[in-house]
Every structure is written in structure tokens, then in C-alpha cells.
Scaffold this motif. Structure first.
Motif: not given
Lengths: 183, 73
Positions: B25-27, B39, B46, B5, B36-37, B41, B44, B20, B29
Motif C-alpha cells: 500500500e502506498v499512502r 505499508i 510501515s 498523490g 507519506g508511507w 500488507c 503491516h 504498489k 500523507d
């Protein structure tokens, strides 16, 4: 070779399938092109940095060519982001990074360099519009919107319109219009 | 050894930590060249994060620019 940073606007929002194709294309492997998507459905924007090319127009053309590898996607507009580091501001203004560092720290010039819009340890972001106004007040001949990005934007818009209307434009026609193309 | 992660490039990982910390949001993916992304909040929106950027410092800068553009969302 020079490196350039700029933003391209696509003709539509990227779908999950578009992103999947993008993520597997070697043309985007080195991360010089990132995507920004909007929840309101606005077209996706490509955050391009650092793109290597002799000129900004050629850098824009390179990314425009690459994004066409994804069926249905086209770059239709180009612009510079207002939020810049001092390094980017130096490239756009024609001053050296050291010169802007000295102006920003007040060690040179009359003071009053615009404060950063957003700062995190190690990095500060400034408004290019505010830096431009400051440099103009010092007597610099610097445009808020560079001629090169205006030219790149215009070329993308023309290409998009020509393609949309299915107009056949030969190299000879471009030459007749006065564009310096090889016939 | 990079913990799961966490981005393998330290400059990018540090920028993701800052995102963060700023409430984004740190996603993770992973898919092809994508890591990943990030985002926002608020709106929304990205931002796609590259897995193997040639220039990690610039990738980190782009993440922070995204955060700064969305700091008022």
C-alpha cells in the motif's frame, strides 16, 4: 565527504506524536533518515542513508544526536542491513564498484557470484552475508560484520546503559579507561 | 505539473509504483517533511517516505529495500 548507510534501533516504538515532531524537524528535512515501524510493537528502526561523515562511527553519532531532539527517543543499537546494492557492498568490502560489477557479471573471477535476492528493473539487492562468503572464498579479508559497525553499536549500548543507570562518567574517567578523548 | 498523490521526484515516484505493483500500500500523507508511507500488507510494517529527499535515487533505493525485506511477509 564519505556517505554511510546503516540501521539504528530505537529504545521504543515511535508514537504518532514522535512522528509529527520528526516530520517537522529541519534536522531530518533532507531525507537521509527514514523510519520503519512494526505492527507488533517492536522498537522503530531508523534507515539511515546517505549520512555524510568522515567515519561510520561519526555518522552513527550524528543521527543518534539528532534523534535525541525528540523527547524520550534514543538510538540504542546499530547494525548493517543484509540487503545491499553492489554499491553498498563495494563500500563494505573495500573493493571498487567496478570490481564487484565484473565479479557479478562473471567477466572476472571464477563465477558463482551470489544471485540477487530481489530484483526490480534497474536495481538488484544482494545478501551481504552471501557476498562476504563469496569474497572470502576468493581470498579477500572481509568480515560479515564490520568492526566499525560493531564499535558504533557498542558505544550506543554503553551510552544507553550509562544514561539508564544515571552513572556520572567524566571525561577524565573516559581518559583513564584508555579512550582517546580530549581532557 | 505533478498529479495529486504522486511524488514530485521521478525516481521516488517510480519506486512507489514498483512498491504498489509488488502489492504494497502506498499512502500519501503529507506532514512537514513527510510525503507519506509504504505499508506492507502482510505484516503491516510501515516505511516513511520523505517529501524532499536531497538524494532521490537513494530514497528510491530505501523504498525498494523495504519492499525486498518484506517480500516474504
Amino acid at each position: 565527504m564519505a556517505v554511510w548507510s546503516f540501521t539504528l534501533v530505537l529504545n521504543r516504538a515511535m508514537t504518532d506524536a514522535d512522528h509529527d515532531t520528526f516530520d517537522h524537524l529541519d534536522e531530518f528535512a533532507d531525507g537521509d533518515v527514514s523510519t520503519e515501524d512494526f505492527a507488533d510493537g517492536r522498537p522503530t528502526e531508523l534507515i539511515c542513508d546517505p549520512v555524510e561523515a568522515p567515519t561510520l562511527v561519526e555518522a552513527v553519532a550524528d543521527v543518534a544526536r539528532r534523534i535525541r531532539l525528540i523527547p524520550g527517543l534514543r538510538a540504542v543499537a546499530a547494525r548493517h542491513d543484509d540487503m545491499v546494492t553492489l554499491g553498498e557492498a563495494a563500500q563494505r568490502s573495500g573493493r571498487t564498484r567496478t570490481s564487484l560489477d565484473l565479479l557479478a557479471s562473471g567477466k572476472r573471477g571464477p563465477g558463482g557470484f551470489p544471485a540477487p535476492e530481489w530484483t526490480t528493473p534497474g536495481t538488484s539487492f544482494y545478501s551481504w552475508a552471501k557476498i562476504t562468503a563469496f569474497l572470502v572464498s576468493l581470498g579477500d579479508e572481509v568480515e560479515e560484520t564490520s568492526l566499525e559497525i560493531v564499535l558504533a553499536d557498542s558505544l550506543l549500548r554503553v551510552a544507553h546503559e550509562v544514561e539508564n543507570r544515571k552513572v556520572h562518567v567524566t571525561v577524565e574517567v573516559l581518559a583513564d579507561l584508555g579512550l582517546p578523548v580530549a581532557v | 505539473m505533478v498529479s495529486p498523490g504522486r511524488h514530485q521526484k521521478s525516481a521516488v515516484a517510480a519506486a512507489l509504483d514498483k512498491a504498489k505493483g509488488a502489492g504494497f500500500e502506498v499512502r500519501p500523507d503529507k506532514n512537514g517533511h513527510r510525503w507519506g508511507w509504504v505499508i506492507c500488507c502482510g505484516c503491516h510494517g510501515s516505511f516513511k517516505v520523505a517529501g524532499t529527499p536531497r538524494d532521490p535515487d537513494t530514497e528510491a533505493k530505501k523504498i525498494l529495500q523495504f519492499v525486498s525485506r518484506h517480500s516474504n511477509c
